[in-house]
Design an enzyme around this catalytic site. Structure first.
Site, PDB file in Angstrom:
ATOM      1  N   HIS A  95       0.843  -1.193   0.000  1.00 44.73           N
ATOM      2  CA  HIS A  95       0.000   0.000   0.000  1.00 44.73           C
ATOM      3  C   HIS A  95       0.880   1.246   0.000  1.00 44.73           C
ATOM      4  CE1 HIS A  95      -2.913   3.028   1.381  1.00 44.73           C
ATOM      5  NE2 HIS A  95      -3.834   2.222   0.885  1.00 44.73           N
ATOM      6  N   GLU A 143      -4.136   1.781  -8.300  1.00 45.68           N
ATOM      7  CA  GLU A 143      -4.745   3.070  -7.985  1.00 45.68           C
ATOM      8  C   GLU A 143      -3.709   4.185  -8.008  1.00 45.68           C
ATOM      9  OE1 GLU A 143      -6.475   2.625  -4.115  1.00 45.68           O
ATOM     10  OE2 GLU A 143      -4.562   2.666  -3.086  1.00 45.68           O
TER      11      GLU A 143
END
Length: 230
Positions: A95, A143
């Protein structure tokens, strides 16, 4: 762990919730998962994994991170076996708030496979997503980092491009698009455009009623998936 988890929603409170508040939203998400027959991944702090696993039955309890460490030395690191035994059935990796080197990411994905722990691996661009796809994650979350938490979603062409490129590399990888996803309408759109799932943090936690927002998002994903496959 079965890989028959599409479509899906990721409820990702990050570290905003812990303990009883995390458990409350987990229970609400558990009820939503049962209501719609939808796979819901629920992330929580490491210390809450066992608490949430023992008090839910439908959600996939998901660790926020994992390492390639093996039992033995490794004080202060995140041991995969400990997460698995506590009840984690999936883990986020790489992440933007806890990035990994490609070498460590590759080793950790392999460790997860050994333990039948699903991997949700993040990439911040289509190019990085293509590289990560070669490592064989279960879910690829592609993303743009600069959209995280903004409430602004990537444009339609980005979602379509990601789905097309990743599936050409490995059609077995589930694709998740989530940056800026805030509303049920956002969830509907990205799944209708080709993603297998989506998720949110602020879009859920900042809602007037987070449990209701999870329900709305789940309903939208199920609707989009049915229309996409009809």
């Amino acid at each position: 762990m079965t890989k028959n988890f599409k479509p899906f929603l990721v409820v990702n409170p990050k570290s905003y919730l812990y303990g009883e508040k995390s458990l409350a939203l987990a229970k609400a998400s558990d009820a939503v998962a049962e209501k719609y027959g939808l796979t819901i991944f629920f992330t929580c702090p490491f210390a809450d994994i066992r608490l949430i696993k023992e008090n839910t039955k439908n959600i996939i309890v998901t660790a926020q991170h994992m390492e390639s460490l093996k039992p033995g030395r490794g004080m202060g690191h995140v041991l995969p076996e400990s997460l698995k035994e506590a009840g984690a059935e999936a883990t986020f990796l790489n992440h933007a708030e806890n990035s990994m080197t490609l070498a460590e990411l590759s080793k950790t994905i392999q460790r997860a496979k050994e333990l039948s722990v699903l991997t949700i691996v993040c990439a911040d661009s289509v190019v990085e997503g293509q590289a990560v796809a070669e490592l064989g994650p279960d879910i690829l979350l592609c993303e743009p980092t600069d959209l995280i938490g903004t409430g602004k979603t990537a444009d339609d062409s980005y979602t379509i491009e990601v789905c097309d490129r990743i599936r050409k590399i490995n059609p077995e990888i589930a694709i998740m698009i989530a940056s800026g996803v805030t509303t049920a309408e956002d969830c509907y759109k990205v799944v209708k455009l080709g993603a297998d799932g989506t998720g949110a943090t602020s879009g859920i936690l900042k809602a007037p009623d987070p449990a209701v927002r999870v329900d709305e998002m789940a309903a939208a994903i199920v609707k989009a998936d049915k229309e996409k496959n009809s």
